[in-house]
Design a protein around this motif. Structure first.
Motif, PDB file in Angstrom:
ATOM      1  N   GLU A  48       0.837  -1.201   0.000  1.00 25.33           N
ATOM      2  CA  GLU A  48       0.000   0.000   0.000  1.00 25.33           C
ATOM      3  C   GLU A  48       0.874   1.254   0.000  1.00 25.33           C
ATOM      4  OE1 GLU A  48      -4.021  -0.400   2.381  1.00 25.33           O
ATOM      5  OE2 GLU A  48      -2.361  -1.193   3.556  1.00 25.33           O
ATOM      6  N   PRO A  49       0.431   2.316  -0.664  1.00 16.41           N
ATOM      7  CA  PRO A  49       1.134   3.596  -0.531  1.00 16.41           C
ATOM      8  C   PRO A  49       0.916   4.171   0.864  1.00 16.41           C
ATOM      9  CG  PRO A  49      -0.874   3.895  -1.783  1.00 16.41           C
ATOM     10  CD  PRO A  49      -0.745   2.412  -1.534  1.00 16.41           C
ATOM     11  N   GLY A  50       1.758   5.104   1.247  1.00 17.67           N
ATOM     12  CA  GLY A  50       1.577   5.753   2.535  1.00 17.67           C
ATOM     13  C   GLY A  50       0.232   6.449   2.619  1.00 17.67           C
ATOM     14  N   ALA A  51      -0.329   6.484   3.830  1.00 24.94           N
ATOM     15  CA  ALA A  51      -1.663   7.067   4.017  1.00 24.94           C
ATOM     16  C   ALA A  51      -1.702   8.523   3.573  1.00 24.94           C
ATOM     17  CB  ALA A  51      -2.077   6.939   5.479  1.00 24.94           C
ATOM     18  N   ASP A  52      -0.626   9.262   3.801  1.00 23.61           N
ATOM     19  CA  ASP A  52      -0.607  10.673   3.410  1.00 23.61           C
ATOM     20  C   ASP A  52      -0.691  10.822   1.897  1.00 23.61           C
ATOM     21  OD1 ASP A  52      -0.471  11.495   6.004  1.00 23.61           O
ATOM     22  OD2 ASP A  52       1.698  11.845   6.004  1.00 23.61           O
ATOM     23  N   LEU A  53       0.030   9.977   1.171  1.00 19.93           N
ATOM     24  CA  LEU A  53      -0.028  10.027  -0.289  1.00 19.93           C
ATOM     25  C   LEU A  53      -1.423   9.691  -0.786  1.00 19.93           C
ATOM     26  CD1 LEU A  53       3.321   8.294  -1.338  1.00 19.93           C
ATOM     27  CD2 LEU A  53       2.705  10.692  -1.658  1.00 19.93           C
ATOM     28  N   ALA A  54      -2.023   8.656  -0.217  1.00 21.48           N
ATOM     29  CA  ALA A  54      -3.357   8.240  -0.663  1.00 21.48           C
ATOM     30  C   ALA A  54      -4.386   9.328  -0.407  1.00 21.48           C
ATOM     31  CB  ALA A  54      -3.756   6.943   0.043  1.00 21.48           C
ATOM     32  N   ARG A  55      -4.279   9.996   0.733  1.00 22.63           N
ATOM     33  CA  ARG A  55      -5.259  11.039   1.081  1.00 22.63           C
ATOM     34  C   ARG A  55      -5.175  12.237   0.156  1.00 22.63           C
ATOM     35  NH1 ARG A  55      -4.542   9.471   6.642  1.00 22.63           N
ATOM     36  NH2 ARG A  55      -2.740  10.860   6.792  1.00 22.63           N
ATOM     37  N   ARG A  56      -4.017  12.460  -0.445  1.00 27.87           N
ATOM     38  CA  ARG A  56      -3.858  13.613  -1.339  1.00 27.87           C
ATOM     39  C   ARG A  56      -4.460  13.378  -2.722  1.00 27.87           C
ATOM     40  NH1 ARG A  56       2.273  13.897   0.042  1.00 27.87           N
ATOM     41  NH2 ARG A  56       2.239  14.763   2.157  1.00 27.87           N
ATOM     42  N   LEU A  57      -4.814  12.154  -3.028  1.00 32.18           N
ATOM     43  CA  LEU A  57      -5.396  11.869  -4.346  1.00 32.18           C
ATOM     44  C   LEU A  57      -6.783  12.484  -4.446  1.00 32.18           C
ATOM     45  CD1 LEU A  57      -4.474   8.087  -4.714  1.00 32.18           C
ATOM     46  CD2 LEU A  57      -3.363  10.022  -5.861  1.00 32.18           C
ATOM     47  N   PRO A  58      -7.167  12.975  -5.628  1.00 33.90           N
ATOM     48  CA  PRO A  58      -8.550  13.423  -5.838  1.00 33.90           C
ATOM     49  C   PRO A  58      -9.522  12.259  -5.644  1.00 33.90           C
ATOM     50  CG  PRO A  58      -7.112  14.139  -7.628  1.00 33.90           C
ATOM     51  CD  PRO A  58      -6.319  13.169  -6.806  1.00 33.90           C
ATOM     52  N   GLY A  59     -10.797  12.596  -5.504  1.00 31.42           N
ATOM     53  CA  GLY A  59     -11.807  11.598  -5.156  1.00 31.42           C
ATOM     54  C   GLY A  59     -11.855  10.408  -6.091  1.00 31.42           C
ATOM     55  N   THR A  60     -11.899  10.646  -7.405  1.00 35.54           N
ATOM     56  CA  THR A  60     -11.958   9.535  -8.356  1.00 35.54           C
ATOM     57  C   THR A  60     -10.727   8.659  -8.247  1.00 35.54           C
ATOM     58  OG1 THR A  60     -13.361  10.730  -9.921  1.00 35.54           O
ATOM     59  CG2 THR A  60     -12.038   8.926 -10.812  1.00 35.54           C
ATOM     60  N   GLN A  61      -9.573   9.268  -8.060  1.00 34.92           N
ATOM     61  CA  GLN A  61      -8.344   8.488  -7.949  1.00 34.92           C
ATOM     62  C   GLN A  61      -8.327   7.662  -6.667  1.00 34.92           C
ATOM     63  OE1 GLN A  61      -4.765  10.746  -8.749  1.00 34.92           O
ATOM     64  NE2 GLN A  61      -5.684  11.767 -10.527  1.00 34.92           N
ATOM     65  N   GLN A  62      -8.900   8.166  -5.601  1.00 36.50           N
ATOM     66  CA  GLN A  62      -8.984   7.368  -4.378  1.00 36.50           C
ATOM     67  C   GLN A  62      -9.835   6.121  -4.604  1.00 36.50           C
ATOM     68  OE1 GLN A  62      -9.825   9.294  -0.669  1.00 36.50           O
ATOM     69  NE2 GLN A  62      -8.566  11.076  -1.132  1.00 36.50           N
ATOM     70  N   VAL A  63     -10.942   6.277  -5.347  1.00 33.04           N
ATOM     71  CA  VAL A  63     -11.794   5.111  -5.634  1.00 33.04           C
ATOM     72  C   VAL A  63     -11.032   4.106  -6.501  1.00 33.04           C
ATOM     73  CG1 VAL A  63     -13.955   4.315  -6.659  1.00 33.04           C
ATOM     74  CG2 VAL A  63     -13.892   6.475  -5.399  1.00 33.04           C
ATOM     75  N   ILE A  64     -10.295   4.569  -7.484  1.00 32.82           N
ATOM     76  CA  ILE A  64      -9.475   3.690  -8.317  1.00 32.82           C
ATOM     77  C   ILE A  64      -8.466   2.937  -7.460  1.00 32.82           C
ATOM     78  CG2 ILE A  64      -7.686   3.662 -10.115  1.00 32.82           C
ATOM     79  CD1 ILE A  64      -9.255   5.968 -11.458  1.00 32.82           C
ATOM     80  N   LEU A  65      -7.823   3.641  -6.550  1.00 30.61           N
ATOM     81  CA  LEU A  65      -6.856   3.005  -5.646  1.00 30.61           C
ATOM     82  C   LEU A  65      -7.526   1.889  -4.847  1.00 30.61           C
ATOM     83  CD1 LEU A  65      -3.886   3.364  -4.359  1.00 30.61           C
ATOM     84  CD2 LEU A  65      -5.118   4.465  -2.497  1.00 30.61           C
ATOM     85  N   HIS A  66      -8.704   2.169  -4.284  1.00 28.87           N
ATOM     86  CA  HIS A  66      -9.401   1.153  -3.500  1.00 28.87           C
ATOM     87  C   HIS A  66      -9.802  -0.031  -4.384  1.00 28.87           C
ATOM     88  CE1 HIS A  66      -9.263   3.723  -0.107  1.00 28.87           C
ATOM     89  NE2 HIS A  66     -10.208   4.559  -0.506  1.00 28.87           N
ATOM     90  N   CYS A  67     -10.213   0.239  -5.616  1.00 26.35           N
ATOM     91  CA  CYS A  67     -10.547  -0.856  -6.533  1.00 26.35           C
ATOM     92  C   CYS A  67      -9.335  -1.761  -6.751  1.00 26.35           C
ATOM     93  CB  CYS A  67     -11.016  -0.302  -7.871  1.00 26.35           C
ATOM     94  SG  CYS A  67     -12.694   0.365  -7.877  1.00 26.35           S
TER      95      CYS A  67
END
Length: 218
Positions: free
Chosen positions: A63-82
């Motif tokens: 997994e990427p660091g939590a700080d990096l993941a939180r900085r992603l825009p909303g759509t990109q966060q959903v892609i990451l979770h997928c």
């Protein structure tokens, strides 16, 4: 910007899991994902709103660091979770599923349905909790999943068979009849969703759950 079309390129393999219009967003997600020691495994193809996507059965990236993941825009966060819902670690799959299951994006649906055909009981329960609208006639969630299943009958049939297989192998001791197994209950909700969309009975590839009438003595 389109990602490379070389099928040996890991970026291409992961980008192929999403509609082409999301290529830039996938690129942003891949930029924060650590490299994996193993290539993604055995993609499965499904249709999402007329476009074929190929989703990996498993990925192995940390997994990427939590700080990096939180900085992603909303759509990109959903892609990451997928993507991380396809991880080899079941706990990671569950954690990321819980963050994406309520999404109304059509391209999220195959990731959720694929998890319904896997063996982790807690993931099945998390899907049911995250999709309360499946039991509500006419709800957006029911329409979303019904449309996807109608477009992908072979994929859903394979999912049904996997659910039965995992119940028989791992959970029959706990759920003596298939109809009491959480995976069966979830499949029945999916089936109701597609029947509502197509207006006709849908083929069944599981044992038929007992009804109250079936259990009543004659």
């Amino acid at each position: 910007m389109q990602l490379p079309r070389d099928p040996s390129n890991v970026a291409h393999v992961l980008a192929a899991a999403f509609p082409a219009r999301l290529a830039d967003d996938v690129r942003g997600v891949l930029a924060v994902m650590p490299d994996a020691g193993f290539a993604p495994m055995q993609p499965f193809e499904v249709e999402v709103q007329g476009e074929t996507v190929a989703i990996p059965s498993r990925i192995y990236n940390e997994e990427p660091g939590a700080d990096l993941a939180r900085r992603l825009p909303g759509t990109q966060q959903v892609i990451l979770h997928c993507l991380y819902s396809r991880h080899s670690d079941g706990l990671l799959r569950q954690r990321h599923l819980e963050k994406l299951v309520a999404s109304s994006e059509p391209w999220v649906v195959p990731f959720v349905v694929q998890l319904a055909g896997e063996y982790v009981l807690e993931i099945l329960e998390a899907i049911s909790r995250g999709l309360p609208g499946l039991s509500l006639p006419g709800s957006p969630q029911r329409r979303l999943y019904g449309q996807f299943i109608a477009q992908n009958p072979a994929f859903f049939a394979r999912t049904e068979r996997r659910v039965v297989s995992y119940w028989s192998c791992y959970y029959r001791w706990k759920y003596g009849t298939f109809g009491t197994y959480p995976g069966c209950i979830l499949l029945e909700a999916f089936r109701a969703a597609v029947v509502e969309q197509v207006g006709t009975p849908w083929p069944r590839h599981t044992p038929r759950p007992l009804t109250d009438a079936d259990e009543r003595p004659v």
